[in-house]
Design a protein around this motif. Structure first.
Motif, PDB file in Angstrom:
ATOM      1  N   ARG A   1       0.799  -1.228   0.000  1.00 54.18           N
ATOM      2  CA  ARG A   1       0.000   0.000   0.000  1.00 54.18           C
ATOM      3  C   ARG A   1       0.829   1.273   0.000  1.00 54.18           C
ATOM      4  NH1 ARG A   1      -2.357   0.381   6.212  1.00 54.18           N
ATOM      5  NH2 ARG A   1      -0.640   1.579   7.074  1.00 54.18           N
ATOM      6  N   GLY A   2       2.089   1.218   0.351  1.00 50.53           N
ATOM      7  CA  GLY A   2       2.897   2.423   0.516  1.00 50.53           C
ATOM      8  C   GLY A   2       3.238   3.115  -0.794  1.00 50.53           C
ATOM      9  N   VAL A   3       4.089   4.137  -0.687  1.00 49.28           N
ATOM     10  CA  VAL A   3       4.543   4.867  -1.868  1.00 49.28           C
ATOM     11  C   VAL A   3       5.617   4.066  -2.596  1.00 49.28           C
ATOM     12  CG1 VAL A   3       5.591   7.009  -2.704  1.00 49.28           C
ATOM     13  CG2 VAL A   3       4.014   7.068  -0.764  1.00 49.28           C
ATOM     14  N   LEU A   4       6.665   3.696  -1.871  1.00 51.14           N
ATOM     15  CA  LEU A   4       7.734   2.864  -2.410  1.00 51.14           C
ATOM     16  C   LEU A   4       8.110   1.805  -1.378  1.00 51.14           C
ATOM     17  CD1 LEU A   4      10.164   5.466  -4.075  1.00 51.14           C
ATOM     18  CD2 LEU A   4       8.608   3.902  -5.250  1.00 51.14           C
ATOM     19  N   ILE A   5       8.567   0.665  -1.858  1.00 47.56           N
ATOM     20  CA  ILE A   5       8.967  -0.439  -0.995  1.00 47.56           C
ATOM     21  C   ILE A   5      10.370  -0.873  -1.394  1.00 47.56           C
ATOM     22  CG2 ILE A   5       8.469  -2.787  -0.248  1.00 47.56           C
ATOM     23  CD1 ILE A   5       5.738  -0.717  -1.870  1.00 47.56           C
TER      24      ILE A   5
END
Length: 278
Positions: free
Chosen positions: A178-182
């Motif tokens: 769900r985040g912006v970048l992983i």
């Protein structure tokens, strides 16, 4: 003992499935009980013997957070160019400034020290550290680790067994985050697989990369993947309701579909960090 749920968020030790165990560390000041918080929510199993895991986790999270914020800046520069925001010369000038900053702020591989714990860290003097957050559309990305309220550093230990209790084991099915970048550390036990959009086939970065393994079994490389927040924000910003050359809706920053393959050569330790906006 080393597990806590607060405000609907998991902290510490957990068993997601029969295939693996997880230790989740959230290292912001507020969660760690630093200057901005009166209590510590994040449990640590080794605080009584010097806090080695705590110290190393904060150091790793800080480095990866800086890396991912820099990647977000690059993505937004590309977005500006595609949208035609500002003059091309100003965008190129901003890009050159980013490159110079990255060279000066290149992360060193020095040993971890306890001075990396939030509250004890010296304030950075860079211009970026004075910004409280970066607005990307309607999402705010914390510029520093101290402000990263719920950006998890995860330790996944996969047992490497294909059968448990006479049942086949699924290590980690295909999904998006769900985040912006992983950011995922590459290891000597190939397991991470990412979906290639052009071929619709899963590829293993650990097999494809020409990386050097450290004594710990980890590579000198990480894999950075787009999360769902980046997709939503960038696609809206770039007006992707318009049709592309094939007559389909454009989806420039799709979240990366990934998984962990079921058959592992050995036990696999995977360290991931997720940059989450609010």
């Amino acid at each position: 003992k080393y597990r806590m749920i607060a405000d609907g968020n998991l902290f510490g030790y957990n068993i997601p499935s029969a295939a693996k165990v997880l230790f989740r560390a959230i290292c912001s000041d507020e969660i760690m009980g630093g200057s901005s918080s009166s209590s510590q929510k994040q449990p640590w199993p080794d605080d009584m013997d010097g806090g080695e895991l705590r110290c190393a986790s904060v150091d790793v999270a800080s480095r990866l957070h800086t890396l991912l914020v820099g990647c977000v800046d690059e993505v937004m520069l590309i977005t500006k160019e595609c949208m035609g925001i500002g003059s091309s010369s100003s965008v190129k000038s901003e890009g050159r400034m980013r490159q110079a900053q990255r060279k000066r702020k290149r992360v060193s591989s020095s040993a971890t020290t306890c001075n990396a714990i939030p509250g004890n860290k010296k304030k950075e003097n860079s211009q970026d550290s004075t910004k409280k957050d970066a607005a990307i559309g309607t999402i705010h990305v914390p510029r520093t680790l101290e402000e990263a309220k719920y950006c998890p550093l995860d330790y996944f230990l996969y047992h490497g067994k294909s059968i448990v209790n006479d049942k086949p084991v699924i290590n980690c099915s295909e999904h998006i985050d769900r985040g912006v970048l992983i950011c995922v550390s590459l290891t000597g036990v190939p397991g991470l697989e990412v979906l290639c959009r052009s071929t619709q086939q899963f590829l293993c970065p650990e097999t494809l990369s020409k990386s050097t393994l450290r004594v710990s079994g980890f590579s000198d490389l990480v894999c950075v993947m787009a999360g769902d927040q980046l997709r939503k924000v960038a696609n809206v910003a770039m007006d992707t309701d318009s049709l592309n050359d094939k007559g389909d809706k454009s989806d420039t920053f799709s979240a990366c579909v990934h998984r962990v393959k079921d058959k592992l050569e050995h036990v696999r330790l995977s360290i991931t960090y997720e940059l989450r906006g609010t």
